[in-house]
Design a protein around this motif. Structure first.
Motif, PDB file in Angstrom:
ATOM      1  N   LEU A   1      -0.840  -4.382   7.196  1.00  0.00           N
ATOM      2  CA  LEU A   1      -1.120  -3.133   6.467  1.00  0.00           C
ATOM      3  C   LEU A   1      -2.362  -2.447   7.029  1.00  0.00           C
ATOM      4  O   LEU A   1      -2.389  -1.221   7.167  1.00  0.00           O
TER       5      LEU A   1
ATOM      6  N   CYS B   1       0.846  -1.192   0.000  1.00  0.00           N
ATOM      7  CA  CYS B   1       0.000   0.000   0.000  1.00  0.00           C
ATOM      8  C   CYS B   1       0.880   1.239   0.000  1.00  0.00           C
ATOM      9  O   CYS B   1       1.951   1.250   0.607  1.00  0.00           O
TER      10      CYS B   1
ATOM     11  N   LEU C   1       6.650  -5.010   8.644  1.00  0.00           N
ATOM     12  CA  LEU C   1       6.453  -4.488   7.295  1.00  0.00           C
ATOM     13  C   LEU C   1       7.781  -4.024   6.721  1.00  0.00           C
ATOM     14  O   LEU C   1       8.707  -3.683   7.456  1.00  0.00           O
TER      15      LEU C   1
ATOM     16  N   ARG D   1      -5.245   5.956   0.882  1.00  0.00           N
ATOM     17  CA  ARG D   1      -4.654   4.614   0.802  1.00  0.00           C
ATOM     18  C   ARG D   1      -4.852   4.065  -0.601  1.00  0.00           C
ATOM     19  O   ARG D   1      -5.965   4.087  -1.131  1.00  0.00           O
TER      20      ARG D   1
END
Length: 95
Positions: A58, A9, A35, A79
């Protein structure tokens, strides 16, 4: 073996998000969520976050970005789901 839950993302965070420790707080949160990617300031005063990892991680990062660290004031988070690159091994501030 292909990873089925590997997503990416791009988040754009608007508000009072520069000069308040937002990038470094984002790094700590993203690392805790396992992440990969980066966070950086943009010329328009927003912060850009690129993150790759599990969908759950996410989503957790997105929820956190909507509030940010205590000194920040987040007005909006855009997003965009994109294809992961697999190019990142960790999460860091970039310029």
């Amino acid at each position: 073996m292909q990873r089925t839950d590997f997503n990416a993302c791009r988040f754009l965070v608007y508000g009072r998000v520069q000069g308040v420790g937002f990038r470094y707080s984002t790094v700590r949160r993203a690392q805790a969520l396992r992440l990969a990617g980066y966070v950086r300031n943009r010329a328009d005063g927003s912060v850009e976050v690129w993150a790759e990892g599990s969908g759950d991680s996410l989503n957790s990062l997105y929820s956190w970005l909507r509030c940010g660290p205590s000194m920040a004031r987040v007005d909006r988070v855009d997003r965009e789901a994109l294809a992961p690159t697999g190019n990142y091994r960790g999460f860091s501030v970039t310029y």
